[in-house]
Design a protein around this motif. Sequence first.
Motif, PDB file in Angstrom:
ATOM      1  N   MET A 237       0.837  -1.169   0.000  1.00  0.00           N
ATOM      2  CA  MET A 237       0.000   0.000   0.000  1.00  0.00           C
ATOM      3  C   MET A 237       0.887   1.238   0.000  1.00  0.00           C
ATOM      4  SD  MET A 237      -2.993  -0.681   2.752  1.00  0.00           S
ATOM      5  CE  MET A 237      -3.332  -2.388   3.085  1.00  0.00           C
ATOM      6  N   GLU A 238       0.447   2.230  -0.674  1.00  0.00           N
ATOM      7  CA  GLU A 238       1.145   3.506  -0.683  1.00  0.00           C
ATOM      8  C   GLU A 238       0.211   4.605  -0.213  1.00  0.00           C
ATOM      9  OE1 GLU A 238       2.961   4.855  -4.252  1.00  0.00           O
ATOM     10  OE2 GLU A 238       4.327   3.167  -4.351  1.00  0.00           O
ATOM     11  N   VAL A 239       0.782   5.548   0.508  1.00  0.00           N
ATOM     12  CA  VAL A 239       0.052   6.755   0.896  1.00  0.00           C
ATOM     13  C   VAL A 239       0.922   7.946   0.542  1.00  0.00           C
ATOM     14  CG1 VAL A 239      -1.237   5.629   2.755  1.00  0.00           C
ATOM     15  CG2 VAL A 239       0.924   6.739   3.264  1.00  0.00           C
ATOM     16  N   THR A 240       0.307   9.089   0.399  1.00  0.00           N
ATOM     17  CA  THR A 240       1.035  10.305   0.048  1.00  0.00           C
ATOM     18  C   THR A 240       1.064  11.238   1.252  1.00  0.00           C
ATOM     19  OG1 THR A 240       0.283  10.094  -2.230  1.00  0.00           O
ATOM     20  CG2 THR A 240       1.102  12.252  -1.554  1.00  0.00           C
ATOM     21  N   VAL A 241       2.222  11.821   1.490  1.00  0.00           N
ATOM     22  CA  VAL A 241       2.356  12.780   2.589  1.00  0.00           C
ATOM     23  C   VAL A 241       1.780  14.114   2.125  1.00  0.00           C
ATOM     24  CG1 VAL A 241       3.971  13.984   4.110  1.00  0.00           C
ATOM     25  CG2 VAL A 241       4.431  11.606   3.429  1.00  0.00           C
ATOM     26  N   ALA A 242       0.855  14.654   2.909  1.00  0.00           N
ATOM     27  CA  ALA A 242       0.209  15.931   2.578  1.00  0.00           C
ATOM     28  C   ALA A 242       1.138  17.089   2.925  1.00  0.00           C
ATOM     29  CB  ALA A 242      -1.114  16.059   3.334  1.00  0.00           C
ATOM     30  N   GLU A 243       0.719  18.279   2.549  1.00  0.00           N
ATOM     31  CA  GLU A 243       1.517  19.488   2.740  1.00  0.00           C
ATOM     32  C   GLU A 243       1.950  19.681   4.200  1.00  0.00           C
ATOM     33  OE1 GLU A 243       0.966  24.300   2.165  1.00  0.00           O
ATOM     34  OE2 GLU A 243      -0.297  22.942   1.015  1.00  0.00           O
ATOM     35  N   ARG A 244       1.080  19.369   5.139  1.00  0.00           N
ATOM     36  CA  ARG A 244       1.386  19.558   6.562  1.00  0.00           C
ATOM     37  C   ARG A 244       2.014  18.318   7.198  1.00  0.00           C
ATOM     38  NH1 ARG A 244      -3.889  21.556   9.274  1.00  0.00           N
ATOM     39  NH2 ARG A 244      -2.513  21.475  11.074  1.00  0.00           N
ATOM     40  N   GLY A 245       2.462  17.358   6.398  1.00  0.00           N
ATOM     41  CA  GLY A 245       3.116  16.163   6.916  1.00  0.00           C
ATOM     42  C   GLY A 245       2.176  15.053   7.333  1.00  0.00           C
ATOM     43  N   GLN A 246       0.904  15.189   7.012  1.00  0.00           N
ATOM     44  CA  GLN A 246      -0.086  14.193   7.404  1.00  0.00           C
ATOM     45  C   GLN A 246      -0.200  13.093   6.360  1.00  0.00           C
ATOM     46  OE1 GLN A 246      -3.241  17.053   7.583  1.00  0.00           O
ATOM     47  NE2 GLN A 246      -3.192  17.131   9.823  1.00  0.00           N
ATOM     48  N   ILE A 247      -0.573  11.900   6.836  1.00  0.00           N
ATOM     49  CA  ILE A 247      -0.908  10.800   5.927  1.00  0.00           C
ATOM     50  C   ILE A 247      -2.278  10.269   6.325  1.00  0.00           C
ATOM     51  CG2 ILE A 247       1.500  10.123   5.536  1.00  0.00           C
ATOM     52  CD1 ILE A 247       0.956   7.712   7.410  1.00  0.00           C
ATOM     53  N   THR A 248      -2.937   9.611   5.402  1.00  0.00           N
ATOM     54  CA  THR A 248      -4.206   8.953   5.695  1.00  0.00           C
ATOM     55  C   THR A 248      -3.971   7.455   5.668  1.00  0.00           C
ATOM     56  OG1 THR A 248      -5.474  10.751   4.704  1.00  0.00           O
ATOM     57  CG2 THR A 248      -6.591   8.629   4.936  1.00  0.00           C
ATOM     58  N   LEU A 249      -4.290   6.789   6.784  1.00  0.00           N
ATOM     59  CA  LEU A 249      -4.160   5.336   6.818  1.00  0.00           C
ATOM     60  C   LEU A 249      -5.317   4.731   6.023  1.00  0.00           C
ATOM     61  CD1 LEU A 249      -3.309   4.764  10.577  1.00  0.00           C
ATOM     62  CD2 LEU A 249      -1.745   4.734   8.639  1.00  0.00           C
TER      63      LEU A 249
END
Length: 81
Positions: free
Chosen positions: A1-13
Amino acid sequence: MEVTVAERGQITLPKAVRDALGLVKGSTLKVELDGSRIVLRKSVDDAISRARGRFKLDGFESTDEALRAIRGRAPGDPLDR
């Protein structure tokens, strides 16, 4: 699985991961670094706090009384004579 790091450093599990671990809003995760890897661990305290208060003590006045019925005399209890 891959997730993308958002602008504020957040990821969505991914939902499948959240469901498999029983994660809900407010769940606590421990974040650890292992070399170049990030390790997320579900906090055990979180699972315990969600289960607290869900079980009834039908027929017993206290937890101690219920445990004595299951386990017998507890250390420190007076001996029956």
